[in-house]
Design a protein around this motif. Structure first.
Motif, PDB file in Angstrom:
ATOM      1  N   ALA A  17       1.244   3.447   0.702  1.00 43.61           N
ATOM      2  CA  ALA A  17       0.827   2.695   1.887  1.00 43.61           C
ATOM      3  C   ALA A  17       1.521   3.222   3.134  1.00 43.61           C
ATOM      4  O   ALA A  17       0.898   3.378   4.191  1.00 43.61           O
ATOM      5  CB  ALA A  17       1.124   1.209   1.696  1.00 43.61           C
ATOM      6  N   VAL A  46     -11.812  -5.814   5.495  1.00 47.48           N
ATOM      7  CA  VAL A  46     -11.031  -6.350   4.374  1.00 47.48           C
ATOM      8  C   VAL A  46     -11.816  -6.217   3.069  1.00 47.48           C
ATOM      9  O   VAL A  46     -11.269  -5.767   2.047  1.00 47.48           O
ATOM     10  CB  VAL A  46     -10.633  -7.821   4.623  1.00 47.48           C
ATOM     11  N   SER A  49     -11.873  -2.621   2.000  1.00 41.42           N
ATOM     12  CA  SER A  49     -10.549  -2.248   1.489  1.00 41.42           C
ATOM     13  C   SER A  49     -10.377  -2.708   0.048  1.00 41.42           C
ATOM     14  O   SER A  49      -9.993  -1.917  -0.828  1.00 41.42           O
ATOM     15  CB  SER A  49      -9.442  -2.876   2.343  1.00 41.42           C
ATOM     16  N   LEU A  50     -10.659  -3.981  -0.191  1.00 38.07           N
ATOM     17  CA  LEU A  50     -10.504  -4.524  -1.544  1.00 38.07           C
ATOM     18  C   LEU A  50     -11.479  -3.883  -2.526  1.00 38.07           C
ATOM     19  O   LEU A  50     -11.117  -3.606  -3.672  1.00 38.07           O
ATOM     20  CB  LEU A  50     -10.678  -6.039  -1.519  1.00 38.07           C
ATOM     21  N   ILE A  53     -10.150  -0.332  -3.312  1.00 33.64           N
ATOM     22  CA  ILE A  53      -8.960  -0.432  -4.166  1.00 33.64           C
ATOM     23  C   ILE A  53      -9.396  -0.767  -5.596  1.00 33.64           C
ATOM     24  O   ILE A  53      -8.934  -0.158  -6.565  1.00 33.64           O
ATOM     25  CB  ILE A  53      -7.992  -1.524  -3.671  1.00 33.64           C
ATOM     26  N   TYR A  81      -2.772  -4.748  -2.418  1.00 32.36           N
ATOM     27  CA  TYR A  81      -3.212  -5.062  -1.057  1.00 32.36           C
ATOM     28  C   TYR A  81      -2.139  -5.837  -0.299  1.00 32.36           C
ATOM     29  O   TYR A  81      -1.868  -5.551   0.872  1.00 32.36           O
ATOM     30  CB  TYR A  81      -4.538  -5.835  -1.089  1.00 32.36           C
ATOM     31  N   THR A  84       0.609  -3.543   0.678  1.00 29.43           N
ATOM     32  CA  THR A  84       0.136  -2.697   1.772  1.00 29.43           C
ATOM     33  C   THR A  84       0.206  -3.451   3.095  1.00 29.43           C
ATOM     34  O   THR A  84       0.653  -2.899   4.106  1.00 29.43           O
ATOM     35  CB  THR A  84      -1.302  -2.225   1.505  1.00 29.43           C
ATOM     36  N   ALA A 115      -4.439  -1.365   7.397  1.00 25.88           N
ATOM     37  CA  ALA A 115      -4.301  -1.503   5.940  1.00 25.88           C
ATOM     38  C   ALA A 115      -5.469  -0.891   5.181  1.00 25.88           C
ATOM     39  O   ALA A 115      -5.328  -0.579   3.999  1.00 25.88           O
ATOM     40  CB  ALA A 115      -4.143  -2.968   5.562  1.00 25.88           C
ATOM     41  N   SER A 119      -4.196   1.129   2.190  1.00 25.97           N
ATOM     42  CA  SER A 119      -4.369   0.579   0.841  1.00 25.97           C
ATOM     43  C   SER A 119      -4.911   1.634  -0.119  1.00 25.97           C
ATOM     44  O   SER A 119      -4.588   1.624  -1.308  1.00 25.97           O
ATOM     45  CB  SER A 119      -5.285  -0.641   0.875  1.00 25.97           C
TER      46      SER A 119
END
Length: 131
Positions: A17, A46, A49-50, A53, A81, A84, A115, A119
């Motif tokens: 990160a 968001v 990102s998730l 990941i 997350y 991060t 992030a 991430s």
């Protein structure tokens, strides 16, 4: 539930990160983009990102084998997350670009925006030591 997560895993996530958050956190463009990006777009950032990941963890860390480890899988994604977000916040604090007390929405938006790439660095470095 067999959950294998230790200090080495946390360290890998933090290093990954940090490696990707630092160059972006130094960018004035990212500071301004966070100011102007609507909340709907931030929610999409968001979610992306998730999702990335989770996809990378599924393919690389868990090698597509999460049937009996679904809770462990999601816990690892969430831990990656959250760590991060903490790393990005500390980097922004160090740069005096995290105005949490004066402008909390801006601070959170900057953190979430930076992030996103950070991430990915976190989960990639975490994957070096397979589950």
């Amino acid at each position: 539930m067999n959950f294998h997560f230790n200090g080495e895993d946390a360290g890998q996530i933090v290093i990954g990160a940090f490696a990707l958050s630092v160059p972006i956190a130094f960018s004035e463009e990212s500071w301004h983009l966070a100011q102007t990006l609507p909340l709907g777009n931030m929610a999409l950032v968001v979610l992306l990102s998730l999702a990335f990941i989770a996809l990378f963890a599924y393919q690389s860390v868990f090698q597509s084998n999460i049937v009996r480890r679904l809770a462990v899988f999601w816990l690892r994604v969430i831990i990656a997350y959250v760590l991060t977000l903490a790393v990005v916040s500390v980097v922004l604090i160090a740069l005096d670009k995290w105005p949490m007390w004066a402008e909390p929405v801006l601070a959170i938006k900057r953190t979430l925006l930076i992030a996103m790439p950070a991430s990915m660095g976190a989960i990639i470095v975490d994957s070096f030591d397979k589950e």
